[in-house]
Enzyme design. Structure first.
Site, PDB file in Angstrom:
ATOM      1  N   GLY A 190       0.811  -1.222   0.000  1.00 16.63           N
ATOM      2  CA  GLY A 190       0.000   0.000   0.000  1.00 16.63           C
ATOM      3  C   GLY A 190       0.834   1.257   0.000  1.00 16.63           C
TER       4      GLY A 190
ATOM      5  N   LEU B 246       3.324   2.142   1.572  1.00 12.21           N
ATOM      6  CA  LEU B 246       4.774   1.982   1.710  1.00 12.21           C
ATOM      7  C   LEU B 246       5.462   1.708   0.368  1.00 12.21           C
ATOM      8  CD1 LEU B 246       4.862  -0.082   4.997  1.00 12.21           C
ATOM      9  CD2 LEU B 246       5.937   2.150   4.652  1.00 12.21           C
TER      10      LEU B 246
ATOM     11  N   GLU C 228       2.562   1.045  11.534  1.00  9.24           N
ATOM     12  CA  GLU C 228       1.443   0.106  11.382  1.00  9.24           C
ATOM     13  C   GLU C 228       0.745  -0.226  12.708  1.00  9.24           C
ATOM     14  OE1 GLU C 228       0.555  -0.072   8.547  1.00  9.24           O
ATOM     15  OE2 GLU C 228       2.137  -0.468   7.116  1.00  9.24           O
TER      16      GLU C 228
END
Length: 126
Positions: free
Chosen positions: A18, A20, A82
């Site tokens: 995603g 990153l 995260e």
């Protein structure tokens, strides 16, 4: 911090799907990590959560990921981003699991909350 070194000894790579990924807003969290290449993982399914996707450990037709070589410092930064809680992995926003990739096993962040309200990403790329 000892858990980070054990995690890196177990697996010194991360697979990202995603924000990153290269060219996305959170790529800087990888801080110059070496990209080993791309792969298509069929062990995960992506859901559109609005500003970012979330992966669930469920079979799919494939999710395009980028695989990076990382060290304990980078893993710590990713855990922070995260909201991974090593002492209670199912209580943070994301858990992580080691998945097989064509570049070797890699950590992959898996979304913990329910996804009933989220849209399935059928094309495998966010």
């Amino acid at each position: 911090m000892n858990y980070l070194y054990q995690a890196i000894q177990r697996c010194p790579r991360v697979a990202v799907y995603g924000t990153l990924k290269h060219g996305h807003r959170n790529h800087h969290w990888l801080g110059g990590a070496d990209m080993l290449g791309q792969d298509c993982l069929t062990a995960i399914t992506l859901y559109d959560l609005g500003p970012y996707p979330g992966a669930k450990l469920m079979p799919s037709t494939g999710v395009l990921v980028e695989v990076y070589a990382i060290d304990a410092e980078r893993l710590a930064r990713l855990d922070e981003l995260e909201d991974y809680l090593h002492h209670s992995p199912t209580e943070g926003m994301y858990d992580r699991a080691v998945l097989a990739t064509s570049h070797g096993d890699a950590w992959c962040y898996l979304y913990n909350p329910a996804v009933e309200e989220a849209s399935l990403i059928r094309r495998g790329e966010w």
